[in-house]
Design a protein around this motif. Structure first.
Motif, short mmCIF file in Angstrom:
data_model
loop_
_atom_site.label_atom_id
_atom_site.label_comp_id
_atom_site.label_asym_id
_atom_site.label_seq_id
_atom_site.Cartn_x
_atom_site.Cartn_y
_atom_site.Cartn_z
N LYS A 151 0.81 -1.21 0.00
CA LYS A 151 0.00 0.00 0.00
C LYS A 151 0.85 1.27 0.00
O LYS A 151 0.34 2.35 -0.29
CB LYS A 151 -0.92 0.01 1.23
CG LYS A 151 -1.92 -1.13 1.23
CD LYS A 151 -2.80 -1.06 2.47
CE LYS A 151 -3.81 -2.21 2.48
NZ LYS A 151 -4.67 -2.16 3.68
N ARG A 152 2.11 1.13 0.37
CA ARG A 152 2.98 2.31 0.40
C ARG A 152 3.35 2.74 -1.01
O ARG A 152 3.66 1.92 -1.86
CB ARG A 152 4.25 2.00 1.20
CG ARG A 152 4.00 1.63 2.65
CD ARG A 152 3.44 2.79 3.41
NE ARG A 152 3.20 2.47 4.80
CZ ARG A 152 2.61 3.27 5.66
NH1 ARG A 152 2.17 4.45 5.27
NH2 ARG A 152 2.42 2.91 6.91
N LYS A 153 3.34 4.06 -1.20
CA LYS A 153 3.72 4.63 -2.48
C LYS A 153 5.16 5.12 -2.43
O LYS A 153 5.77 5.19 -1.37
CB LYS A 153 2.78 5.76 -2.86
CG LYS A 153 1.33 5.32 -3.04
CD LYS A 153 0.46 6.49 -3.45
CE LYS A 153 -0.99 6.03 -3.64
NZ LYS A 153 -1.87 7.15 -4.03
N LEU A 154 5.66 5.46 -3.62
CA LEU A 154 7.05 5.92 -3.69
C LEU A 154 7.22 7.25 -2.95
O LEU A 154 8.29 7.51 -2.38
CB LEU A 154 7.46 6.07 -5.16
CG LEU A 154 8.94 6.41 -5.41
CD1 LEU A 154 9.84 5.32 -4.90
CD2 LEU A 154 9.16 6.62 -6.91
N LYS A 155 6.17 8.09 -2.90
CA LYS A 155 6.27 9.35 -2.18
C LYS A 155 6.48 9.13 -0.68
O LYS A 155 7.17 9.92 -0.03
CB LYS A 155 5.00 10.17 -2.41
CG LYS A 155 4.86 10.69 -3.83
CD LYS A 155 3.62 11.55 -3.97
CE LYS A 155 3.48 12.08 -5.39
NZ LYS A 155 2.25 12.91 -5.54
N ASP A 156 5.90 8.07 -0.14
CA ASP A 156 6.08 7.78 1.28
C ASP A 156 7.55 7.49 1.60
O ASP A 156 8.09 7.95 2.60
CB ASP A 156 5.21 6.60 1.69
CG ASP A 156 3.72 6.87 1.45
OD1 ASP A 156 3.35 8.07 1.49
OD2 ASP A 156 2.97 5.91 1.23
N PHE A 157 8.21 6.72 0.73
CA PHE A 157 9.63 6.44 0.93
C PHE A 157 10.48 7.70 0.73
O PHE A 157 11.50 7.87 1.41
CB PHE A 157 10.09 5.33 -0.02
CG PHE A 157 9.50 3.99 0.28
CD1 PHE A 157 10.06 3.17 1.25
CD2 PHE A 157 8.39 3.53 -0.39
CE1 PHE A 157 9.53 1.93 1.53
CE2 PHE A 157 7.85 2.29 -0.12
CZ PHE A 157 8.42 1.48 0.84
N GLY A 172 14.93 11.60 3.27
CA GLY A 172 15.70 12.79 3.64
C GLY A 172 16.19 12.78 5.07
O GLY A 172 17.40 12.92 5.32
N PRO A 173 15.30 12.61 6.07
CA PRO A 173 15.78 12.60 7.46
C PRO A 173 16.73 11.45 7.77
O PRO A 173 17.61 11.59 8.63
CB PRO A 173 14.50 12.48 8.27
CG PRO A 173 13.42 13.00 7.38
CD PRO A 173 13.84 12.64 6.00
N LEU A 174 16.59 10.31 7.09
CA LEU A 174 17.45 9.16 7.36
C LEU A 174 18.76 9.20 6.59
O LEU A 174 19.62 8.35 6.81
CB LEU A 174 16.70 7.87 7.02
CG LEU A 174 15.46 7.57 7.85
CD1 LEU A 174 14.81 6.27 7.39
CD2 LEU A 174 15.82 7.46 9.33
#
Length: 469
Positions: A70-76, A81-83
């Motif tokens: 269900k996760r999209k590429l925008k979620d990743f 950035g923070p990681l």
């Protein structure tokens, strides 16, 4: 590198003071970090290949990443950035085959590959006679070796250079002056085949063994207990006896090209400083054969720099670029208008609330002023003899007598009206008001004072009963 700080002891127990791990100040901070995950529904072998790729990119990758369909590429992208994640590697499957994408964050490019064939780590371990456990080797980053990426002309050369830059930046760069030799334990090989235009991926472990020793001496050095049942003395075993002095098949594999003098001691028995050793590569896996399909300028949707199956003229490319710029401009204008509409609606909502508060405050003030006026009117009626008192109001259940105007008063009013035609209009209005008061004035019954309205109906009935008695 990370240095673990041990907790101080108090008696037999350790007192917990720090719950974090300190970072080494000398360690490089800008290290490429990657995330490997699936896109869509894939098969079981592709899932195992993702786990194997995570082992290859250790220790700077998310080995225990739990992704969802269900996760999209925008979620990743929001998390990357923070990681400090610099690369995405995604695997997907279609009716044609298995595809792989490599993305450089945050501005691209994106490389799309087709997996012609691949072999898992477990399959290689099953095919090798003496498989190795690569757990110690996976703690350090591998060395990157590129082959046949420097030759070519024109557009093919540019494509190879872009591929080489992408593959090199997937792993941390090594500084020869500050490199630690014991940390060089793995090798990742990328080989470009000019005939088939395929890219071969291999993963090896580096092993070193002393040179110039027999198999028997190597066994003793490696702390392996030999079987001395057939020998009378240990010298027969060391010198070879019937086995032969240099009967090891590994000695035949060693060549001058593979022999080096170690500047430092490395992992393994007999691998000491200034010792001549032979370097060997033991394959760990996986094996992957890649074929480049497309190169995009941005992340998953930019200008196409290379396409294996589609070629376009410069005019078509310019038209596509123009259409893309128009879409970007329209999207920007819509976003601006939407933001303006949102601000306008917020302002209107605030003004509406403000007007409501003003109306409420004005209504409260009007009520207070009306109460004050009623009190003033009550005091004025008591002093005015022409005013109508509460006792003169006729109740609803007892109709009042209709009073007809006195003819003399009407004649006087007509004469006054004829005489005052030239006067101001205020006198006329005053005379009309006096006449209306006389017409609506009720006649009092003898010996009775009527109550005011329906509110005092019961008290009036009681007074009537008393009068009848």
């Amino acid at each position: 590198k990370l240095t673990v700080v041990e907790m101080p002891k108090r008696g037999n127990r350790r007192k917990k003071r720090r719950t974090h791990v300190r970072e080494d100040e000398n360690a490089p901070r800008e290290v490429p970090r990657s995330m490997i995950f699936r896109r869509g529904i894939i098969g079981p072998f592709a899932s195992l290949l993702i786990d194997d790729l995570r082992q290859v990119f250790r220790p700077f990758t998310a080995t225990n990443l739990k992704e969802s369909t269900k996760r999209k590429l925008k979620d990743f992208l929001h998390v990357a950035g923070p990681l400090g994640v610099t690369h995405f590697i995604t695997l997907s499957q279609s009716e044609v085959g298995t595809n792989m994408r490599m993305m450089r964050l945050p501005h691209g490019p994106t490389l799309s590959f087709r997996l012609s064939k691949f072999t898992l780590i477990q399959d290689i371990a099953a095919a090798v006679r003496r498989p190795i456990a690569p757990n110690p080797e996976l703690r350090s980053e591998p060395l990157v070796v590129l082959k046949n990426f420097g030759d070519g002309k024109g557009k093919a050369q540019q494509t190879k250079q872009l591929l080489a830059a992408m593959f090199q930046n997937l792993f941390p760069s090594l500084d020869i002056k500050t490199i630690n030799l014991p940390d060089c334990r793995r090798v990742v090989l990328f080989e470009y085949d000019n005939e088939t235009e395929n890219i071969e991926f291999r993963h090896f472990a580096i092993r070193a063994s002393p040179v110039g020793l027999t198999r028997t001496v190597k066994r003793v050095i490696k702390a392996k207990i030999p079987d001395l049942n057939r020998f009378d003395d240990i010298s027969d075993y060391v010198l070879g006896g019937d086995v032969g002095y240099y009967s090891s098949d590994s000695e035949a594999e060693d060549t001058p090209d593979t022999r080096v003098v170690l500047p430092r001691s490395i992992r393994g028995r007999g691998n000491r400083k200034s010792q001549q050793c032979a370097l060997r590569l033991k394959e760990i896996g996986p094996r992957i054969t890649l074929k480049l399909l497309k190169i995009e300028e941005e992340i998953n949707g930019g200008r196409v720099l290379y396409n294996r199956y589609v070629t376009k003229t410069p005019k078509e490319i310019a038209n596509l670029q123009k259409e893309k710029l128009q879409k970007v401009r329209l999207r920007k204008e819509r976003r601006e208008t939407q933001e303006k509409n949102v601000l306008r609606k917020i302002e209107e909502r605030q003004l509406k609330k403000k007007r409501k508060r003003l109306r409420q405050s004005e209504s409260v003030e009007n009520e207070n002023s009306s109460e004050d006026d009623d009190n003033d009117v009550g005091t004025d009626d008591e002093s005015d003899p022409n005013s109508i008192s509460d006792s003169e109001v006729v109740t609803a259940h007892e109709p009042a007598e209709i009073l007809h105007p006195n003819p003399e008063d009407v004649e006087q009013f007509d004469l006054a009206e004829d005489e005052s035609m030239s006067d101001d209009g205020d006198d006329i209005l005053r005379a009309q008001m006096l006449l209306s008061q006389k017409q609506h004035r009720a006649k009092k019954p003898d010996g009775h004072v009527p109550s005011v309205g329906k509110r005092h109906k019961k008290s009036r009935q009681n007074s009537l009963k008393r009068k009848r008695k």
